[in-house]
Design a protein around this motif. Structure first.
Motif, PDB file in Angstrom:
ATOM      1  N   HIS B  78      54.743 -13.378  11.781  1.00 22.99           N
ATOM      2  CA  HIS B  78      55.804 -13.729  12.714  1.00 22.99           C
ATOM      3  C   HIS B  78      57.122 -13.026  12.365  1.00 22.99           C
ATOM      4  O   HIS B  78      58.060 -13.040  13.150  1.00 22.99           O
ATOM      5  CB  HIS B  78      56.021 -15.247  12.721  1.00 22.99           C
ATOM      6  N   GLU B 102      48.392 -11.219  20.200  1.00 23.44           N
ATOM      7  CA  GLU B 102      48.568 -12.627  19.841  1.00 23.44           C
ATOM      8  C   GLU B 102      49.793 -12.834  18.972  1.00 23.44           C
ATOM      9  O   GLU B 102      50.358 -13.917  18.932  1.00 23.44           O
ATOM     10  CB  GLU B 102      47.323 -13.135  19.105  1.00 23.44           C
ATOM     11  N   THR B 103      50.201 -11.819  18.273  1.00 24.77           N
ATOM     12  CA  THR B 103      51.364 -11.935  17.410  1.00 24.77           C
ATOM     13  C   THR B 103      52.038 -10.567  17.372  1.00 24.77           C
ATOM     14  O   THR B 103      51.607  -9.636  18.054  1.00 24.77           O
ATOM     15  CB  THR B 103      50.925 -12.425  16.015  1.00 24.77           C
ATOM     16  N   ARG B 221      55.332 -25.040   8.914  1.00 24.62           N
ATOM     17  CA  ARG B 221      54.906 -23.927   9.762  1.00 24.62           C
ATOM     18  C   ARG B 221      53.407 -23.908   9.972  1.00 24.62           C
ATOM     19  O   ARG B 221      52.934 -23.650  11.088  1.00 24.62           O
ATOM     20  CB  ARG B 221      55.394 -22.611   9.158  1.00 24.62           C
ATOM     21  N   HIS B 222      52.650 -24.158   8.932  1.00 24.98           N
ATOM     22  CA  HIS B 222      51.194 -24.055   9.067  1.00 24.98           C
ATOM     23  C   HIS B 222      50.672 -25.096  10.038  1.00 24.98           C
ATOM     24  O   HIS B 222      49.771 -24.830  10.826  1.00 24.98           O
ATOM     25  CB  HIS B 222      50.529 -24.223   7.691  1.00 24.98           C
ATOM     26  N   GLN B 225      51.545 -23.969  13.533  1.00 24.73           N
ATOM     27  CA  GLN B 225      50.679 -22.845  13.928  1.00 24.73           C
ATOM     28  C   GLN B 225      49.322 -23.362  14.394  1.00 24.73           C
ATOM     29  O   GLN B 225      48.770 -22.895  15.393  1.00 24.73           O
ATOM     30  CB  GLN B 225      50.481 -21.879  12.758  1.00 24.73           C
ATOM     31  N   GLU B 228      49.790 -25.075  17.769  1.00 22.17           N
ATOM     32  CA  GLU B 228      50.026 -24.148  18.871  1.00 22.17           C
ATOM     33  C   GLU B 228      48.753 -23.362  19.189  1.00 22.17           C
ATOM     34  O   GLU B 228      48.461 -23.079  20.345  1.00 22.17           O
ATOM     35  CB  GLU B 228      51.175 -23.197  18.509  1.00 22.17           C
ATOM     36  N   GLY B 229      48.011 -23.033  18.142  1.00 22.75           N
ATOM     37  CA  GLY B 229      46.753 -22.318  18.364  1.00 22.75           C
ATOM     38  C   GLY B 229      45.799 -23.115  19.221  1.00 22.75           C
ATOM     39  O   GLY B 229      45.214 -22.614  20.183  1.00 22.75           O
ATOM     40  N   SER B 249      58.582 -22.307  21.584  1.00 21.73           N
ATOM     41  CA  SER B 249      58.113 -22.491  20.209  1.00 21.73           C
ATOM     42  C   SER B 249      58.852 -21.519  19.313  1.00 21.73           C
ATOM     43  O   SER B 249      59.347 -20.475  19.770  1.00 21.73           O
ATOM     44  CB  SER B 249      56.610 -22.294  20.106  1.00 21.73           C
ATOM     45  N   GLN B 251      59.322 -20.338  14.796  1.00 17.56           N
ATOM     46  CA  GLN B 251      58.877 -20.525  13.412  1.00 17.56           C
ATOM     47  C   GLN B 251      59.895 -19.910  12.474  1.00 17.56           C
ATOM     48  O   GLN B 251      60.558 -18.932  12.819  1.00 17.56           O
ATOM     49  CB  GLN B 251      57.558 -19.811  13.168  1.00 17.56           C
ATOM     50  N   GLY B 256      58.106 -24.998  11.687  1.00 14.23           N
ATOM     51  CA  GLY B 256      57.767 -24.587  13.042  1.00 14.23           C
ATOM     52  C   GLY B 256      58.131 -25.703  13.989  1.00 14.23           C
ATOM     53  O   GLY B 256      58.253 -26.875  13.589  1.00 14.23           O
ATOM     54  N   SER B 417      46.319 -30.389  16.794  1.00 13.14           N
ATOM     55  CA  SER B 417      45.782 -29.563  15.707  1.00 13.14           C
ATOM     56  C   SER B 417      44.347 -29.908  15.333  1.00 13.14           C
ATOM     57  O   SER B 417      43.647 -29.096  14.749  1.00 13.14           O
ATOM     58  CB  SER B 417      46.682 -29.665  14.468  1.00 13.14           C
TER      59      SER B 417
END
Lengths: 124, 659
Positions: B78, B102-103, B221-222, B225, B228-229, B249, B251, B256, B417
């Motif tokens: 990111h 995707e990023t 953050r994890h 992530q 959001e995934g 969103s 981070q 995040g 999640s």
């Protein structure tokens, strides 16, 4: 579902574009356009992938990529050239190209690259 | 204007120093790294906005060295990165700048070290403008009860105060990124906390004073992530009214956030289900749960439904995120159960005598009740559910704090999640468990025990429950009824599978009990309730059907003196010793009126004392007789308020009616 691919170049390079056509025929339907007709075509019709022959386009390549990317920001643009330089590659990517390859890539590699670009760009 | 932090990574130390000085003289804060490991570590732990990495970060003389690019590819995708090199090649540029979709690509630009410093500076300025979108001018206002420090403290519960202080600035930057396009935000309310996640109500104002209300989910953050995934993967197919739609969103290195707009747009009236339950009426609560199931969860459940024919119930349950194999061992559960019972005794809640196969619950005001020990029956319960099982996309981790409700009783889940394909049943039993153990408060142990008993008397999941004795009990019963009615519509009338699912979901709750803690009575009550619920389910599911039962046991009431068993309409009823004696007395005199005084003498050993007046004697008899009759009716009668078997005869006594 058959993917729609637009190839942009001149007739002098038709041999390479024929190579592309053979590479993607298993999953895509390819349409050929010159530099002049490609932009109106893109504005009117959506494509899953745009392939640009940079050798045929010459110095206008960066402007062309920028135009296409602005018109269709979600459509990946693949640029192919016989004489890649790092500076040209950098400029192409900065203009919005998704990938920049040598024309000497094998058909199999070309097929893989095209598939990847289409698959990744179509994910929600 | 805030500080931009740049990571500069180069194995040429002289170059590193020169360029660091240059960047710092232009107002940047520079973090130096001279090896790939150092660069990786800083990218993962420090607050870095932009990374400049040497391509050959290990050995300048090795043409194959691309260690700097590898760091760029593998770490903190990111964060925008620039690749710097004396040896630029087309292949390296392609590898670095190729789009990912995707990023961010591994790098966003490629710089020749032979370029002058001003060119580098220009690229850095352009990169920060394009990729580092932090609104340093954003006005941030807080409700007076909240602060950055508090939010960091909630998220980073194990950090010490010094580290929390340094994280406040990072959290603030997170919000400046999240609300990049806003002029001002007001963080008005902490809606809920769930583990290391907080849910905030935020009002964002544009420069034109247009207000948008957001729910902001904020965590490490994890976690965000992962959230959001899963959201991006599954939520696109959920219709607008079916959920909270993500708008923004952002981070940072450690944090995040995702910002949602609820249907209707009003965040200020939203409440977590936990709070909503306490103020809602019985009818509203049932309607809210029905809405949650049909509108909030159904769009998920209908995605890719299939019937699982191959996998066993045990395999599917073990896939639940809250459970591990260790938790499903007899020894593990026994330790939890014994600890809960021990604390219940010292807290004065109840005395529970635990053996390997039974738990006997003693309460001050009633007869002891003997239950099977759930820990000894795990494998039996697994066998109760047989394929095929309806599977689909489940939320996976419902909780009272992440289900939100508006003033109209419309509700939606947050927290994606753990979304996964599995037993649909998991979400339904989770909801019932949340209501019973996490949300419903104010119920006595007796009321909870009574409710569990009545629930287990059902032969089908959605069989109507009789009106409970208190408003609180009724609200809980009707809420469970609303869930079970929906369950029947989706997965059918298989009560055994539902109860087995409920049992293991209760295990998920029970294993949260921490043996190292001392709990208050209020904290202990739901664990004891959970234990009783599991025991009642055990009793219902594992009591064997006796071969050779007479017809009377299947259609009426049958008492087996030899085995001291009581069967009512095919169901084995668990009576305490005194209750059995009472019923036995009536059973030996079917359809005849048995006087109070005879019952008092025969069952309760209350001998006729000539010194007592009739009134005094009556008072002496009433207490034990009335309380025992009441308990017996609850256990035996299909509907205790409309007896079918045990009748009171006014002024005389009782009669057991057997056809």
């Amino acid at each position: 579902m058959t993917k729609k691919i637009l190839a942009v170049g001149t007739s002098e390079e038709a041999a390479w574009l024929q190579t592309v056509s053979e590479a993607v025929q298993s999953f895509g339907e390819i349409t050929f356009n010159t530099m002049e007709t490609a932009f109106p075509e893109i504005k009117t019709n959506p494509y899953d992938l745009i392939i640009i022959d940079a050798t045929a386009i010459g110095d206008d390549i960066v402007d062309l990529i920028t135009q296409f990317h602005t018109a269709r920001p979600c459509t990946p643009i693949l640029v192919a050239t016989t004489s890649p330089t790092w500076q040209r590659a950098r400029q192409a990517f900065q203009a919005g190209a998704a990938d920049y390859i040598r024309k000497t890539f094998s058909q199999q590699k070309l097929l893989t690259i095209c598939r990847d670009l289409i698959d990744k760009s179509s994910k929600p | 204007m805030g500080h931009i932090h740049i990571l500069l990574a180069d194995n040429d130390l002289a170059f590193l120093e020169t360029w660091s000085e240059f960047l710092e003289s232009n107002g940047y804060t520079v973090h130096q790294a001279s090896t790939p490991d150092e660069a990786r570590s800083l990218l993962e732990t420090a607050q870095i906005h932009l990374a400049i990495l040497d391509l050959r970060l290990t050995n300048d003389d090795d043409d194959n060295d691309r260690s700097g690019l590898i760091v760029a590819k593998e770490t903190a995708r990111h964060i925008p990165k620039l690749i710097l090199t004396k040896f630029p090649t087309f292949e390296a540029v392609r590898d670095a700048l190729r789009l990912d979709f995707e990023t961010l690509p591994p790098a966003v630009d490629f710089i020749d070290k032979k370029d002058d410093l001003d060119t580098l500076l220009q690229i850095i300025v352009e990169t920060t403008e394009k990729y580092i979108q932090i609104n340093w001018e954003l006005i941030i206002r807080w409700d007076e009860t909240l602060s950055w420090f508090q939010v960091v403290d909630f998220i980073e519960s194990e950090e010490n105060d010094r580290e929390i202080n340094s994280r406040e600035a990072e959290l603030e930057e997170l919000f400046r990124r999240l609300f990049y396009d806003s002029h001002q935000v007001t963080i008005s309310r902490l809606l809920a906390r769930q583990g290391e996640t907080v849910l905030l109500a935020v009002h964002a104002f544009s420069l034109e004073e247009r207000e948008t209300q957001f729910l902001v989910l904020c965590s490490n953050r994890h976690h965000i992530q992962a959230e959001e995934g899963q959201y991006d993967r599954f939520f696109s197919k959920v219709p607008a009214e079916g959920g909270l739609h993500k708008q923004l969103s952002a981070q940072t290195a450690h944090y995040g956030a995702m910002a949602f707009i609820p249907p209707g747009g009003q965040v200020s009236e939203l409440l977590p289900l936990t709070h909503f339950y306490r103020q809602a009426s019985t009818e509203t609560m049932a309607t809210t749960l029905a809405y949650l199931l049909k509108t909030g969860l159904a769009p998920w459940h209908t995605q890719g439904q299939f019937m699982e024919e191959e996998r066993s119930f045990q395999d599917l349950v073990l896939a639940w995120p809250e459970l591990t194999e260790e938790m499903l061992s007899q020894q593990y559960l026994e330790a939890k159960i014994e600890a809960i019972c021990r604390q219940s005794l010292t807290a004065g809640l109840a005395r529970c005598d635990v053996t390997t196969h039974t738990i006997t619950l003693h309460r001050p005001d009633s007869e002891p009740v003997v239950y099977p020990n759930p820990a000894a029956n795990l494998s039996e319960i697994f066998k109760m559910a047989a394929p095929p099982f309806l599977c689909g996309l489940t939320h996976g981790r419902l909780s009272g704090n992440t289900i939100l409700v508006n003033s109209l009783g419309q509700s939606w889940p947050l927290g994606f999640s753990h979304t996964t394909r599995g037993l649909l049943l998991h979400d339904f039993v989770s909801l019932e468990t949340i209501i019973k153990f996490e949300i419903a408060t104010g119920l006595s142990l007796e009321a909870r025990q009574d409710m569990e008993y009545r629930l287990l008397k059902q032969d089908q999941p959605a069989q109507p429950l009789e009106v409970a004795e208190s408003t609180e009990q009724d609200k809980l019963s009707q809420a469970i009824q609303a869930i079970r009615q929906y369950v029947v519509a989706i997965i059918g009338h298989d009560l055994d599978t539902y109860l087995a699912g409920l049992f293991f979901r209760a295990v998920c709750y029970l294993v949260m009990y921490d043996l190292a803690f001392r709990y208050t009575r209020a904290e202990l009550m739901p664990y004891l309730h959970c234990l009783i619920s599991m025991a009642e389910i055990c009793h219902k599911l594992t009591t064997p059907t006796r071969e050779g039962l007479p017809q009377q046991a299947q259609t009426s009431l049958w008492l087996d003196e030899d085995n001291r068993e009581v069967w009512v309409e095919g169901r084995l009823v668990n009576l305490a010793p005194r209750e059995f004696e009472f019923l036995s007395y009536l059973y030996q005199r079917p359809n005849k009126i048995c006087s109070r005084s005879d019952i008092a003498q025969a069952v309760f050993d209350i001998v006729d004392d000539p010194a007592l007046t009739a009134v005094e004697r009556r008072r002496l008899e009433e207490g034990p007789i009335n309380s025992t009759i009441s308990r017996m009716r609850k256990k035996i009668e299909p509907s205790p308020k409309r007896p079918k078997y045990i009748f009171s005869v006014r002024g005389e006594g009782y009669r057991l009616l057997l056809e």
